[in-house]
Design a protein around this motif. Structure first.
Motif, PDB file in Angstrom:
ATOM      1  N   GLY A  47      48.956 -32.811   8.637  1.00  0.00           N
ATOM      2  CA  GLY A  47      50.133 -32.871   7.791  1.00  0.00           C
ATOM      3  C   GLY A  47      50.233 -34.240   7.154  1.00  0.00           C
ATOM      4  N   ALA A  48      51.438 -34.627   6.770  1.00  0.00           N
ATOM      5  CA  ALA A  48      51.673 -35.935   6.173  1.00  0.00           C
ATOM      6  C   ALA A  48      52.062 -36.923   7.267  1.00  0.00           C
ATOM      7  CB  ALA A  48      52.762 -35.835   5.114  1.00  0.00           C
ATOM      8  N   ILE A  93      48.625 -25.977   4.795  1.00  0.00           N
ATOM      9  CA  ILE A  93      48.760 -27.007   5.819  1.00  0.00           C
ATOM     10  C   ILE A  93      50.210 -27.047   6.269  1.00  0.00           C
ATOM     11  CG2 ILE A  93      48.283 -29.406   6.405  1.00  0.00           C
ATOM     12  CD1 ILE A  93      45.859 -27.899   5.331  1.00  0.00           C
ATOM     13  N   PHE A 125      52.379 -27.137   2.981  1.00  0.00           N
ATOM     14  CA  PHE A 125      51.762 -27.344   1.681  1.00  0.00           C
ATOM     15  C   PHE A 125      50.724 -26.249   1.428  1.00  0.00           C
ATOM     16  CE2 PHE A 125      52.765 -31.377   3.706  1.00  0.00           C
ATOM     17  CZ  PHE A 125      53.577 -31.994   2.767  1.00  0.00           C
ATOM     18  N   GLU A 129      41.889 -27.298  -3.085  1.00  0.00           N
ATOM     19  CA  GLU A 129      41.153 -28.526  -2.821  1.00  0.00           C
ATOM     20  C   GLU A 129      39.733 -28.416  -3.367  1.00  0.00           C
ATOM     21  OE1 GLU A 129      40.886 -30.805   1.287  1.00  0.00           O
ATOM     22  OE2 GLU A 129      39.300 -29.287   1.139  1.00  0.00           O
ATOM     23  N   THR A 154      48.738 -29.251  -5.297  1.00  0.00           N
ATOM     24  CA  THR A 154      49.692 -28.551  -4.437  1.00  0.00           C
ATOM     25  C   THR A 154      50.454 -27.526  -5.262  1.00  0.00           C
ATOM     26  OG1 THR A 154      49.961 -30.520  -3.046  1.00  0.00           O
ATOM     27  CG2 THR A 154      51.645 -28.808  -2.873  1.00  0.00           C
ATOM     28  N   ASP A 195      46.768 -34.883  -5.155  1.00  0.00           N
ATOM     29  CA  ASP A 195      46.303 -35.890  -4.208  1.00  0.00           C
ATOM     30  C   ASP A 195      44.815 -36.117  -4.443  1.00  0.00           C
ATOM     31  OD1 ASP A 195      46.381 -37.693  -2.070  1.00  0.00           O
ATOM     32  OD2 ASP A 195      45.777 -36.168  -0.622  1.00  0.00           O
ATOM     33  N   GLY A 219      44.218 -38.609   2.570  1.00  0.00           N
ATOM     34  CA  GLY A 219      44.601 -38.874   1.200  1.00  0.00           C
ATOM     35  C   GLY A 219      44.769 -40.356   0.922  1.00  0.00           C
ATOM     36  N   ILE A 223      52.530 -38.717  -0.690  1.00  0.00           N
ATOM     37  CA  ILE A 223      52.824 -37.320  -1.010  1.00  0.00           C
ATOM     38  C   ILE A 223      54.054 -37.199  -1.905  1.00  0.00           C
ATOM     39  CG2 ILE A 223      51.798 -36.553   1.165  1.00  0.00           C
ATOM     40  CD1 ILE A 223      54.694 -35.946   2.119  1.00  0.00           C
ATOM     41  N   HIS A 237      48.435 -37.532   3.344  1.00  0.00           N
ATOM     42  CA  HIS A 237      47.856 -36.334   3.936  1.00  0.00           C
ATOM     43  C   HIS A 237      46.722 -36.735   4.880  1.00  0.00           C
ATOM     44  CE1 HIS A 237      49.881 -33.052   1.902  1.00  0.00           C
ATOM     45  NE2 HIS A 237      49.766 -33.681   0.743  1.00  0.00           N
ATOM     46  N   ARG A 239      44.292 -34.655   7.909  1.00  0.00           N
ATOM     47  CA  ARG A 239      44.061 -33.382   8.587  1.00  0.00           C
ATOM     48  C   ARG A 239      42.621 -33.281   9.075  1.00  0.00           C
ATOM     49  NH1 ARG A 239      45.243 -32.375   3.188  1.00  0.00           N
ATOM     50  NH2 ARG A 239      43.474 -31.747   1.874  1.00  0.00           N
TER      51      ARG A 239
END
Length: 257
Positions: A47-48, A93, A125, A129, A154, A195, A219, A223, A237, A239
């Motif tokens: 996540g963020a 996500i 989100f 990608e 996004t 992103d 990222g 965000i 971001h 993950r």
């Protein structure tokens, strides 16, 4: 929205045109050119995250959500052991968290307030990608490592924090509101829709066309939109992903010296 799709299409087409050109440009050192087209499925967990990480609240319990990701990929060999790859992936996500925050700014009736206390936070989100990366194949032909960059768009996102207990005020450490049960801190309108970042990963060939991979991505940009005024630090971001892929098409071409 159309401009975003144009940029993604141009990036993919550019990669597809570039790979064969680079392969021909290195024919003196290549004996075999190989290319694959495949599909993948998996999940991304993350996540963020506040950055620098020193901004992460002292008390936090994170609960990443497991959601499916689907994609397609193309890869080409260049020089011995090295290749390039490009993917297009659709991912969801999500993460929930319980946290203790201090003087968190939020919007309430068009005024900036400061909240101190405990919250339940949820973020989600839906993204497209496009990673582009260099890939190295070890001598055994079964193990690979890769690294590169990605661009993501996004489609939709949510970022909401519900206070459990605490107080809020128009200034830091001021308790003007002590009943927070009807208050929601909704940061969704301030989310940005794109992103760019970096990724690293490992892949192992299980069978001739079946591969298992893991990766980590991070990222480079916040965000939230640059105009957002509610966080004194960036949220990036981050993950980890697990995927299984299948090579639908495999090509091989011998080059003479």
């Amino acid at each position: 929205m159309r401009n975003i799709y144009k940029h993604i299409t141009k990036a993919v087409l550019f990669a597809l045109l570039l790979f064969p050109a680079l392969s021909h440009a290195t024919t003196d050192s290549i004996s075999v050119f190989q290319g694959t087209i495949g599909v993948s499925a998996g999940t991304d967990i993350g996540g963020a995250i506040p950055f620098p990480v020193s901004n992460i609240p002292g008390t936090i319990n994170a609960y990443p959500q497991i959601n499916a990701s689907l994609g397609a990929k193309i890869s080409f060999s260049l020089v011995k052991g090295w290749g390039l790859g490009v993917e297009v992936n659709y991912k969801t996500i999500g993460m929930k968290a319980d946290a203790r925050v201090s003087n968190q700014k939020f919007n309430m009736d068009n005024a900036t307030m400061h909240f101190t206390g405990s919250t339940k936070t949820e973020m989600k989100f839906n993204i497209l990608e496009v990673p582009v990366y260099a890939k190295y194949q070890f001598r055994d032909g079964k193990n690979f490592v890769f690294g590169g960059l990605y661009y993501s768009h996004t489609f939709s996102g949510t970022f909401v924090a519900d206070p459990i207990k605490g107080y809020a005020g128009s200034k830091p450490d001021m308790a003007e509101i002590t009943d927070m049960t009807t208050v929601t801190m909704d940061f969704t309108p301030y989310l940005d829709n794109w992103d760019i970042g970096a990724l690293l990963g490992y892949e192992r060939k299980i069978f001739d066309r079946l591969n298992l991979g893991i990766r980590f991505s991070m990222g480079f940009k916040d965000i939230f939109k640059p105009s957002s005024k509610y966080f004194d630090y960036n949220m990036l971001h981050m993950r980890g992903g697990l995927s299984i892929s299948y090579d639908l098409v495999k090509t091989k071409r011998l080059f003479g010296k």
